[in-house]
Scaffold this motif. Structure first.
Motif, PDB file in Angstrom:
ATOM      1  N   ALA A  98       0.796  -1.178  -0.115  1.00  0.00           N
ATOM      2  CA  ALA A  98       0.006   0.089  -0.013  1.00  0.00           C
ATOM      3  C   ALA A  98       0.840   1.328  -0.188  1.00  0.00           C
ATOM      4  O   ALA A  98       0.619   2.080  -0.694  1.00  0.00           O
ATOM      5  CB  ALA A  98      -1.064  -0.071   1.090  1.00  0.00           C
ATOM      6  N   VAL A  99       1.803   1.110   0.782  1.00  0.00           N
ATOM      7  CA  VAL A  99       2.813   2.460   0.761  1.00  0.00           C
ATOM      8  C   VAL A  99       3.558   2.467  -0.734  1.00  0.00           C
ATOM      9  O   VAL A  99       3.652   3.813  -1.062  1.00  0.00           O
ATOM     10  CB  VAL A  99       3.805   2.199   1.853  1.00  0.00           C
ATOM     11  N   LEU A 104       3.786   5.676  -5.807  1.00  0.00           N
ATOM     12  CA  LEU A 104       3.742   5.678  -7.343  1.00  0.00           C
ATOM     13  C   LEU A 104       2.540   6.758  -7.457  1.00  0.00           C
ATOM     14  O   LEU A 104       2.966   7.559  -8.342  1.00  0.00           O
ATOM     15  CB  LEU A 104       3.103   4.446  -7.790  1.00  0.00           C
ATOM     16  N   ALA A 105       1.618   6.998  -6.890  1.00  0.00           N
ATOM     17  CA  ALA A 105       0.526   7.586  -6.927  1.00  0.00           C
ATOM     18  C   ALA A 105       0.942   9.465  -6.801  1.00  0.00           C
ATOM     19  O   ALA A 105       0.867  10.205  -7.616  1.00  0.00           O
ATOM     20  CB  ALA A 105      -0.841   7.695  -6.127  1.00  0.00           C
ATOM     21  N   LEU A 106       1.778   9.313  -5.754  1.00  0.00           N
ATOM     22  CA  LEU A 106       2.395  10.828  -5.474  1.00  0.00           C
ATOM     23  C   LEU A 106       3.076  10.947  -6.691  1.00  0.00           C
ATOM     24  O   LEU A 106       3.156  12.175  -6.833  1.00  0.00           O
ATOM     25  CB  LEU A 106       3.228  10.765  -4.120  1.00  0.00           C
ATOM     26  N   SER A 107       4.008  10.415  -7.256  1.00  0.00           N
ATOM     27  CA  SER A 107       4.860  10.591  -8.254  1.00  0.00           C
ATOM     28  C   SER A 107       4.281  10.994  -9.618  1.00  0.00           C
ATOM     29  O   SER A 107       4.843  11.558 -10.224  1.00  0.00           O
ATOM     30  CB  SER A 107       6.067   9.336  -8.591  1.00  0.00           C
ATOM     31  N   LEU A 108       2.941  10.427  -9.575  1.00  0.00           N
ATOM     32  CA  LEU A 108       2.097  10.932 -10.863  1.00  0.00           C
ATOM     33  C   LEU A 108       1.371  11.919 -10.576  1.00  0.00           C
ATOM     34  O   LEU A 108       0.246  12.301 -11.472  1.00  0.00           O
ATOM     35  CB  LEU A 108       1.234   9.757 -11.213  1.00  0.00           C
ATOM     36  N   GLY A 109       1.400  12.666  -9.241  1.00  0.00           N
ATOM     37  CA  GLY A 109       0.620  13.879  -9.230  1.00  0.00           C
ATOM     38  C   GLY A 109      -0.971  13.724  -8.566  1.00  0.00           C
ATOM     39  O   GLY A 109      -1.764  14.470  -8.706  1.00  0.00           O
ATOM     40  N   TYR A 110      -1.275  12.552  -7.883  1.00  0.00           N
ATOM     41  CA  TYR A 110      -2.308  12.370  -7.502  1.00  0.00           C
ATOM     42  C   TYR A 110      -2.309  13.090  -6.024  1.00  0.00           C
ATOM     43  O   TYR A 110      -1.533  13.477  -5.403  1.00  0.00           O
ATOM     44  CB  TYR A 110      -2.561  10.775  -7.040  1.00  0.00           C
ATOM     45  N   ASP A 111      -3.802  13.278  -5.762  1.00  0.00           N
ATOM     46  CA  ASP A 111      -3.992  14.013  -4.527  1.00  0.00           C
ATOM     47  C   ASP A 111      -4.356  13.177  -3.080  1.00  0.00           C
ATOM     48  O   ASP A 111      -4.075  13.887  -2.249  1.00  0.00           O
ATOM     49  CB  ASP A 111      -5.231  15.087  -4.838  1.00  0.00           C
ATOM     50  N   THR A 132      -2.743   2.549   7.948  1.00  0.00           N
ATOM     51  CA  THR A 132      -3.155   3.808   7.396  1.00  0.00           C
ATOM     52  C   THR A 132      -2.175   4.914   7.571  1.00  0.00           C
ATOM     53  O   THR A 132      -2.128   5.908   6.780  1.00  0.00           O
ATOM     54  CB  THR A 132      -4.526   3.881   8.166  1.00  0.00           C
ATOM     55  N   LYS A 133      -1.604   4.819   8.800  1.00  0.00           N
ATOM     56  CA  LYS A 133      -0.962   5.989   9.142  1.00  0.00           C
ATOM     57  C   LYS A 133       0.255   5.788   8.364  1.00  0.00           C
ATOM     58  O   LYS A 133       0.797   6.987   8.153  1.00  0.00           O
ATOM     59  CB  LYS A 133      -0.319   5.542  10.770  1.00  0.00           C
ATOM     60  N   ALA A 134       0.788   4.721   8.105  1.00  0.00           N
ATOM     61  CA  ALA A 134       2.203   4.727   7.036  1.00  0.00           C
ATOM     62  C   ALA A 134       1.707   5.167   5.833  1.00  0.00           C
ATOM     63  O   ALA A 134       2.339   5.968   5.216  1.00  0.00           O
ATOM     64  CB  ALA A 134       2.649   3.100   6.958  1.00  0.00           C
ATOM     65  N   VAL A 135       0.452   4.962   5.205  1.00  0.00           N
ATOM     66  CA  VAL A 135       0.303   5.509   3.885  1.00  0.00           C
ATOM     67  C   VAL A 135      -0.092   6.952   3.952  1.00  0.00           C
ATOM     68  O   VAL A 135       0.334   7.756   3.143  1.00  0.00           O
ATOM     69  CB  VAL A 135      -1.196   4.796   3.278  1.00  0.00           C
ATOM     70  N   ALA A 136      -0.815   7.342   5.109  1.00  0.00           N
ATOM     71  CA  ALA A 136      -0.972   8.828   5.164  1.00  0.00           C
ATOM     72  C   ALA A 136       0.429   9.594   5.439  1.00  0.00           C
ATOM     73  O   ALA A 136       0.282  10.967   5.346  1.00  0.00           O
ATOM     74  CB  ALA A 136      -1.874   8.874   6.772  1.00  0.00           C
ATOM     75  N   GLN A 137       1.321   8.829   5.526  1.00  0.00           N
ATOM     76  CA  GLN A 137       2.564   9.904   5.423  1.00  0.00           C
ATOM     77  C   GLN A 137       3.057  10.095   4.110  1.00  0.00           C
ATOM     78  O   GLN A 137       3.677  11.079   3.914  1.00  0.00           O
ATOM     79  CB  GLN A 137       3.795   8.930   6.291  1.00  0.00           C
TER      80      GLN A 137
END
Length: 325
Positions: A98-99, A104-111, A132-137
């Motif tokens: 999930a992290v 990957l999503a961050l690198s592609l500009g997702y919000d 959830t906490k790990a992904v929220a970082q």
């Protein structure tokens, strides 16, 4: 205001977000041109966001190497558009996976990330919260109560209460298809110290969720928007209905009639009589009839319409033309 900040502001206020299907050709290969056309249809229909790499997009894109291409194409088309549209990427699996998907999503500009509880069924609720906490970082997280029939699990009120207190959890998509469990989520968000936006994913109760003031003593909480596979079809009309519901001052008999009609329409498309087996092909078939997809092909050749499902889609499209584009 920066486009990312504007998209998150719109999400908090409440908007219309379809879960995006996957366009394939007859050889079951990714059809990038068809995918881009489909995305332009949604954007021009007036959506406030898109959700990609979620159940409607087919979880198997991960095993077939399509996760990055599909996310990239959706981001590119959305970023061409002339207004802020929130881009949400699905993430699933154990924490490490999930992290990685969030990065990957961050690198592609997702919000934001819609974090599915499906998959790691052996994790305790506390372990799910740590995940959830790990992904929220990495990116803001939208919690997800997924219905059991398609891989979800029952989660306690205590879980949702704790989830709402996690920094950078910005919303919850409630798609449990159960009134008791839905109220658990709403009550947890209502009494949270944080402002968590509620989005309906309850395809069997879309209109009522959007109209209902959930009141607990002196505290009230509402669903501000929807994030729905159902909104992947007949989207322009669905956007109009959503905007009308957002402006409604009171619930009328007309709203109740509309609620039943939309649920009946959804039942045919999502194949409820066969335990949702044909839900993704049903979305594809409806889009094919709209002229937006050439076929109903899924990554799994065995995933197709159930017996009688095409006739049911005939029925609801003929019976409720005012719900169709």
């Amino acid at each position: 205001m920066h486009r990312h900040d504007e998209a998150l502001r719109k999400f908090a206020q409440g908007t219309f977000i379809p879960a995006i299907p996957l366009a394939l050709d007859a050889a079951r290969r990714f059809d990038e041109g068809a995918q881009r056309r489909l995305l332009r249809y949604y954007l021009e229909a007036g959506v406030g966001g898109i959700a990609v790499a979620v159940h409607t997009t087919q979880f198997a894109i991960r095993e077939t190497g399509l996760l990055e291409p599909v996310l990239r194409v959706a981001a590119e088309e959305t970023d061409k558009f002339d207004r802020a549209v929130i881009k949400i990427a699905g993430a699933c699996g154990p924490a490490e996976q999930a992290v990685s998907e969030a990065r990957l999503a961050l690198s592609l500009g997702y919000d934001a990330v819609l974090l599915s509880p499906g998959g790691p069924g052996d994790l305790s609720e506390e372990e799910l919260l740590e995940r959830t906490k790990a992904v929220a970082q990495i990116l803001p997280v939208i919690g997800f109560y997924l219905q059991i029939a398609v891989g979800g699990r029952r989660l306690t009120f205590d879980y949702w209460q704790k989830l709402c207190e996690i920094e950078d959890v910005i919303g919850i998509k409630c798609a449990i298809f159960d009134r008791y469990s839905t109220i658990d989520v709403v009550r947890a968000a209502a009494f949270s110290s944080r402002d968590v936006a509620l989005y309906t994913g309850n395809d069997d109760n879309i209109v009522i969720d959007l109209l209902t003031p959930y009141r607990f003593g002196e505290v009230e909480k509402r669903f501000v928007g929807g994030l729905l596979g159902h909104w992947a079809v007949c989207t322009r009309r669905a956007v109009e209905i959503f905007n009308e519901l957002k402006q409604a001052k009171q619930i009328t008999p007309e709203h109740l009639r509309l609620a039943a009609e939309i649920t009946d329409f959804n039942s045919a498309v999502f194949d409820t009589s066969n335990g949702f087996k044909g839900c993704i092909p049903g979305v594809h078939e409806t889009l094919r009839r709209q002229g937006l997809l050439e076929g109903i092909w899924c990554l799994d050749p065995a995933e197709t319409l159930s017996p009688g499902q095409a006739a049911e889609i005939d029925r609801v499209m003929g019976m409720y033309p005012h719900l169709c584009d």
